[in-house]
Design an enzyme around this catalytic site. Structure first.
Site, short mmCIF file in Angstrom:
data_model
loop_
_atom_site.label_atom_id
_atom_site.label_comp_id
_atom_site.label_asym_id
_atom_site.label_seq_id
_atom_site.Cartn_x
_atom_site.Cartn_y
_atom_site.Cartn_z
N ASP A 26 27.18 -48.60 57.22
CA ASP A 26 28.09 -47.29 57.21
C ASP A 26 28.85 -47.69 58.46
O ASP A 26 28.32 -48.49 59.51
CB ASP A 26 27.20 -46.28 57.36
N SER A 27 29.90 -46.91 58.60
CA SER A 27 30.66 -46.95 59.61
C SER A 27 29.98 -46.22 60.90
O SER A 27 30.35 -46.11 62.18
CB SER A 27 32.10 -46.46 59.60
N TYR A 58 36.31 -45.72 60.56
CA TYR A 58 36.94 -46.37 59.94
C TYR A 58 38.11 -46.05 59.15
O TYR A 58 38.89 -46.70 58.48
CB TYR A 58 35.83 -47.17 58.81
N GLY A 59 38.16 -44.52 58.57
CA GLY A 59 38.95 -43.96 57.68
C GLY A 59 40.53 -44.15 58.35
O GLY A 59 41.46 -43.78 57.38
N CYS A 89 29.11 -46.59 53.26
CA CYS A 89 30.55 -46.12 53.53
C CYS A 89 31.45 -46.24 52.72
O CYS A 89 31.93 -47.23 51.89
CB CYS A 89 30.97 -47.03 54.82
N ASN A 90 32.32 -45.00 52.39
CA ASN A 90 33.14 -45.09 51.19
C ASN A 90 34.39 -45.91 51.47
O ASN A 90 35.05 -46.32 50.51
CB ASN A 90 33.74 -43.40 50.83
N THR A 91 34.74 -45.80 52.82
CA THR A 91 36.03 -46.46 53.17
C THR A 91 35.67 -47.93 53.12
O THR A 91 36.65 -48.67 52.37
CB THR A 91 36.37 -46.18 54.58
N GLU A 168 31.73 -34.94 63.82
CA GLU A 168 31.34 -35.62 64.77
C GLU A 168 30.97 -34.80 65.87
O GLU A 168 30.20 -35.08 66.66
CB GLU A 168 32.21 -37.07 65.38
N CYS A 200 33.15 -39.20 51.35
CA CYS A 200 32.94 -39.57 52.51
C CYS A 200 31.42 -39.20 52.88
O CYS A 200 31.06 -38.18 52.56
CB CYS A 200 33.91 -38.90 53.57
N THR A 201 30.91 -40.26 53.61
CA THR A 201 29.68 -40.06 54.24
C THR A 201 29.18 -38.99 55.04
O THR A 201 28.28 -38.36 55.06
CB THR A 201 29.00 -41.16 54.72
N HIS A 202 30.42 -38.27 55.62
CA HIS A 202 30.39 -37.29 56.85
C HIS A 202 30.36 -35.90 55.92
O HIS A 202 29.81 -34.98 56.24
CB HIS A 202 31.67 -37.24 57.52
#
Ligand code: DGL
Length: 224
Positions: A26-27, A58-59, A89-91, A168, A200-202
């Site tokens: 993942d990022s 990364y987005g 990571c989706n991106t 974040e 998105c993982t977040h």
């Protein structure tokens, strides 16, 4: 981060099971939600997790940069003897999966196709929303995956670039975050979606607020 399996070492010695770890990339740390789901589904597997916290996010980066970073992280996982790689990571899944699949000597699984499958199975009115980073939404990866599964599906996609920095920062319950989220989700809600891919993982960290703003009739699908 190496997360050993939850089974005993004796069981490993006595079986033919491939004890090499599943590599997860993942990022950053958001992909740990995917790791939790993997550990629930596959308690006997050990997992090696690499979050690129030095270069997150990364987005907002270009496709070639995301591809380069993803290949670098994947190489590190191979060095740890990963038998297969999960791109949490989706991106990275949206932009780098085809080249990772082509170049790596192990199987690679991204989150776009499983997310699209879950969303097409969940929708009743064939109108699905997608939120994610700018790069993920611009790639239209979810849109293509959803339409490949069901050509009748209508997709309303929205990039939500401010959410990752707010998360974040730990501002999960702040009024500012809820207001920004409302601004992002209002058009999707107004458009009549009944399912949303939280791409998105977040974003699952805002799951409760997303569900509250969209209402209980909307099904949430996340990468985990
Ligand atoms: N891991 C990224 C994703 O799922 C979100 C954070 C980032 O922008 O790197 O798209």
């Amino acid at each position: 981060m190496h997360l050993p399996s939850q089974s005993t070492a004796v069981a490993d010695k006595n079986s033919d099971r491939d004890v090499r770890p599943i590599g997860v990339l993942d990022s950053g740390i958001g992909g740990l939600t995917v790791v939790s789901a993997l550990r629930r589904a596959l308690p006997n597997e050990s997992i090696y997790y690499l979050g690129d916290t030095a270069r997150v996010p990364y987005g907002g980066k270009s496709p070639s940069t995301v591809q380069r970073y993803s290949h670098e992280i994947a190489s590190l996982l191979l060095r740890e003897n990963a038998k297969t790689i999960v791109v949490a990571c989706n991106t990275a899944s949206a932009l780098a999966l085809p080249t990772l699949e082509e170049d790596l000597p192990v199987t690679v699984t991204g989150v776009i196709s499983p997310g699209a499958k879950a969303a097409t199975a969940a929708t009743r009115n064939e109108h699905i929303g997608v939120i994610g980073t700018r790069a993920t939404i611009k790639s239209r990866a979810y849109e293509h995956a959803l339409r490949n599964l069901n050509s009748a599906v209508r997709v309303t996609a929205r990039a939500c670039p401010l959410l990752v920095p707010l998360i974040e920062e730990g501002w999960l319950r702040s009024d500012v975050t809820v207001k920004i989220l409302m601004q992002y989700l209002q058009p999707l809600r107004g458009d009549g979606i009944d399912t949303i891919v939280v791409g998105c993982t977040h974003h699952p960290l805002l799951r409760a607020a997303i569900q509250r703003l969209l209402g209980d009739s909307v099904t949430l699908v996340d990468s985990a």
